[in-house]
Design an enzyme around this catalytic site. Structure first.
Site, PDB file in Angstrom:
ATOM      1  N   HIS A  94       0.617  -1.639  -0.257  1.00  0.00           N
ATOM      2  CA  HIS A  94       0.050  -0.388   0.221  1.00  0.00           C
ATOM      3  C   HIS A  94       1.513   1.093  -0.041  1.00  0.00           C
ATOM      4  CE1 HIS A  94      -3.678   2.209   1.518  1.00  0.00           C
ATOM      5  NE2 HIS A  94      -3.293   2.919   0.982  1.00  0.00           N
ATOM      6  N   SER A 105      -4.279   6.327   5.151  1.00  0.00           N
ATOM      7  CA  SER A 105      -5.057   6.798   4.009  1.00  0.00           C
ATOM      8  C   SER A 105      -5.038   8.558   4.761  1.00  0.00           C
ATOM      9  CB  SER A 105      -6.829   6.327   4.738  1.00  0.00           C
ATOM     10  OG  SER A 105      -7.096   6.741   3.358  1.00  0.00           O
ATOM     11  N   LYS A 129       0.524   9.625  -0.279  1.00  0.00           N
ATOM     12  CA  LYS A 129       1.132   8.869  -0.675  1.00  0.00           C
ATOM     13  C   LYS A 129       0.972   9.346  -2.502  1.00  0.00           C
ATOM     14  CE  LYS A 129      -1.754   5.390   0.195  1.00  0.00           C
ATOM     15  NZ  LYS A 129      -1.829   6.477   1.193  1.00  0.00           N
ATOM     16  N   THR A 130      -0.256   9.850  -2.548  1.00  0.00           N
ATOM     17  CA  THR A 130      -0.905  10.193  -3.537  1.00  0.00           C
ATOM     18  C   THR A 130      -0.320  11.984  -3.765  1.00  0.00           C
ATOM     19  OG1 THR A 130      -2.787   9.438  -3.776  1.00  0.00           O
ATOM     20  CG2 THR A 130      -2.608  11.211  -4.932  1.00  0.00           C
ATOM     21  N   ASP A 174      -0.801   4.038  -5.149  1.00  0.00           N
ATOM     22  CA  ASP A 174      -1.446   3.978  -3.868  1.00  0.00           C
ATOM     23  C   ASP A 174      -1.269   2.519  -4.245  1.00  0.00           C
ATOM     24  OD1 ASP A 174      -3.274   4.540  -2.276  1.00  0.00           O
ATOM     25  OD2 ASP A 174      -4.766   3.366  -3.112  1.00  0.00           O
TER      26      ASP A 174
END
Ligand SMILES: Nc1ncnc2c1ncn2[C@@H]1O[C@H](COP(=O)(O)OP(=O)(O)OP(=O)(O)O)[C@@H](O)[C@H]1O
Ligand SMILES: O=C([O-])CC(=O)C(=O)O
Ligand SMILES: [Ca+2]
Ligand SMILES: [Mn+2]
Length: 672
Positions: free
Chosen positions: A354, A372, A376-377, A391
């Protein structure tokens, strides 16, 4: 080009009245061909434009849409040398038969009657497929449902899906930048408490069950009950969407997925998020490796065994199927498939992650792990680097590969200045979930949380200008663990030893940012093994051992980056500026952070740099940013205690072949 081209380049026609030499803008005039013998004496006619070849409005409309051209490569028999081209009709029939087999009820003996195309387009000749020959209809198991047709909208284009959504799905609108705004319904985040996995002889031993595991058990029979419910619901509709696509850019480990859904929103979402087949690849698609039945508009039956709400997301690994009932949140499909990859890939010695992933101009690859909302993005989308993915990745013997074909960015408070590449990716083709916009201009207000905090944009990865296509890269050099620490006590960046990297990877700490998981409104501390406990299928130590082995083998450095609070906990301090986090990440990528001086923090024993270009040095040690030093110490001890409690469940597990590593990992946590 359109912005700076001279007006003359874009002249569409000549208006006789206009004096020569003036810039002319005008639309092409449509002229009916018949009756044109008697040259019209009215003002506007244009002799230079060729006459339109239609004699009626219907004919004109029929000219507007070109028939889809056949794929350029002829299909030949794979082996044996016999050349057996399939006609377009045969090929379409095969496709329908395959889809009919997917949608077949397992209590009746035949699949539904399917026909291609939009039911409102009556002119299309039905090509029926229901697993039987036309004139050999089965006598058993017939119900009214077997008398009707279900129209199949197979791999529609974004433009077609826009039209379907706008025509038939309330809450679908085109925004001012061209994206498709949609509503996901009552659920605006995933429902982890409703995710069930079939426990059978195989999965009982293979999967992670019990405390801390995301896999809530269900039996095979209950799965079949829900599957039948979903299939009957889908077949009762006038039309269903079918997407045949791929997962994983590593072509040797590519998985064929079929998604059957009832909404254009779902079809466009998966079109964007999975890897899109070329027309030739679609020809050869054959039977899928995995199928999702998304009947999200329809609830599960609470009288059904195991059901605890009207939502159930059910995975059956033996059947290679997933059923979705009672939630329309599209992220369930994306993350459902991710779970499947977390099962299939480790079996092949490939680590599923992930994480986001990008690559520098010199070929240096970085992984960004994190729960979340940790970045990351945001941080993998970096204008100075090639984006491999935001992701979901695999790390195998040849390097890394993205599992997906798109990105799924959080949009809350999105700004053009701070995240220009994501901003610009929100254009025609992009699905914008649950955002609020001005009713006339259709300008999106990204600060508006009226529908949810978890607003999202799903776009194909090539909407990011420096995406690396194909989305694969060499072995990672840096492994960056992101935590959004709401306590405000973790340093903005620490360099980790391998045992520390493993300790923090297994802990998977963050303050869960509101919204992505249904029902969460306030940030709160959470631990999620491997930074993705909701998606892993095997025990966390299996993934951790693989990560340790790969990092050791390829000499990757681990880092812990706090993208959360500084100067106090949530409510007192504030989130670390994205600009500073970007500078920190730049220093990791460039290697400059390896060659600076470090000091060790108390309790967590983290190595923190004393200076980084572009970042105020005083923020690097969090204690400096807190006015109330006692409050700092209290928060630090509280967090350390939470880490310790959380890790207790893992101290009994051996990690990898090496007992030494296990001991080192256990002692790499906070000491107090
Ligand atoms: N210092 C910071 N570093 C990273 N992100 C920040 C920072 N400050 C604010 N943000 C915001 O935090 C959010 C990070 O979300 P992002 O989409 O990157 O999460 P993610 O890790 O990809 O989560 P998911 O797995 O749910 O997609 C973005 O909205 C970003 O603008
Ligand atoms: O799955 C989602 O809805 C969003 C996401 O990426 C995550 O939660 O990790
Ligand atoms: Ca993301
Ligand atoms: Mn994610």
């Amino acid at each position: 080009m359109a912005e700076n081209g001279s007006p003359a380049e874009f002249s569409f026609g000549t208006m006789e009245e206009k004096p020569k030499g003036t810039a002319r803008h005008g639309l092409t005039k449509i002229q009916t061909a018949h009756g044109s013998k008697k040259a019209s004496t009215t003002v506007c006619h244009d002799d230079s434009a060729s006459p339109i070849k239609a004699t009626t409005i219907d004919e004109l409309h029929s000219l507007q849409q070109k028939k889809r051209s056949a794929p350029s490569t002829p299909i030949t028999a794979q082996s044996g040398g016999t050349f057996s081209p399939l006609s377009e009709e045969q090929r379409q029939k095969q496709q329908l038969q395959s889809i009919s087999a997917s949608l077949a009820s397992l209590t009746r003996e035949t699949g539904p009657k399917l026909v291609r195309g939009d039911p409102t387009r009556k002119a299309e000749t039905p090509k029926v497929a229901h697993g039987w020959d036309h004139d050999f209809a089965p006598a058993v198991g017939i119900s009214d449902s077997s008398l009707k047709f279900t129209h199949v909208l197979h791999n529609l284009s974004p433009a077609e899906l826009y039209e379907q959504a706008i025509k038939y799905e309330k809450g679908s609108f085109i925004t001012s930048s061209g994206a498709l705004a949609t509503l996901s319904g009552a659920k605006t985040g995933r429902s982890p408490r409703d995710k069930r996995v079939v426990k059978d002889e195989t999965t009982e031993d293979e999967l992670w069950w019990g405390k801390g595991s995301p896999n809530i058990e269900m039996d095979e029979h209950t799965f079949m009950v829900n599957r039948e419910r979903a299939v009957d619901y889908l077949n009762s509709l006038e039309k269903v969407f079918v997407n045949d696509q791929f997962l994983n850019w590593d072509s040797q480990n590519r998985i064929k997925v079929r998604i059957v859904s009832a909404r254009a929103y779902h079809s466009l979402f998966m079109h964007n998020m999975c890897i899109r087949p070329t027309p030739e690849e679609l020809e050869d698609f054959g039977a899928p490796d995995f199928t999702i039945y998304n009947a999200g508009q329809f609830p599960c039956n609470r009288y059904t065994h195991y059901m605890t709400s009207s939502t159930s997301i059910d995975l059956n690994l033996a059947r290679r199927e997933m059923v979705i009932l009672g939630t329309q949140y599209a992220g369930e499909m994306k993350k459902g498939l991710f779970g499947v990859m977390h099962y299939l890939m480790p079996k092949r010695g490939i680590l599923s992650l992930h994480s986001g992933c990008n690559m520098g101009k010199q070929g240096d690859v970085a992984l960004f792990f994190g729960l979340s909302g940790t970045g990351k993005t945001t941080l993998s989308t970096d204008h100075n680097r090639y984006l491999i993915g935001d992701d979901e990745h695999c790390w195998g013997d040849n390097g890394v590969s993205n599992i997906e074909g798109g990105c799924y960015a959080k949009c809350i408070d999105l700004s053009r200045e701070k995240e220009p590449d994501i901003w610009n990716a929100i254009k025609f083709g992009t699905v914008l979930e649950n955002v609020v916009f001005e009713e006339h201009s259709r300008e999106v207000d990204y600060t508006d949380k009226s529908v949810t905090e978890n607003t999202r944009a799903a776009y194909p990865i090539e909407f990011i200008p420096n995406a690396k296509i194909p989305c694969v890269g060499p072995h990672p050099k840096n492994v960056i663990l992101l935590a959004c620490d709401a306590f405000g006590v973790l340093p903005p960046v620490s360099k980790l030893t391998l045992p520390q990297t493993m300790y923090h990877f297994i802990s998977g700490y963050t303050a869960l940012v509101a919204g992505t998981e249904d029902g969460v409104k306030e940030p709160r501390a959470t631990f999620s093994a491997c930074f993705g406990a909701a998606f892993i299928m095997l025990h966390p130590t299996k993934y951790a051992a693989m990560l340790a082995e790969k990092m050791q083998k390829h000499g990757a450095t681990g880092w812990l980056v706090n993208t959360g609070w500084s100067g106090g906990s949530y409510g007192v301090g504030s989130r670390i500026k994205l600009a500073y986090t970007r500078k920190i990440i730049d220093a990791i990528h460039s290697g400059s952070l390896l060659n600076t001086s470090y000091q060790k923090t108390e309790v967590f024993g983290l190595e923190i740099p004393t200076e980084i270009e572009g970042v105020p040095s005083e923020i690097l040690d969090p204690v400096n940013t807190w006015r109330d030093k006692k409050a700092y110490k209290d928060a630090l001890m509280k967090l350390a205690g939470l880490f310790k409690n959380n890790f207790e469940t893992f101290t009994n597990y051996k990690i990898g072949k090496d007992n030494k590593l296990t001991d080192e990992i256990v002692s790499a946590g906070p000491i107090f």
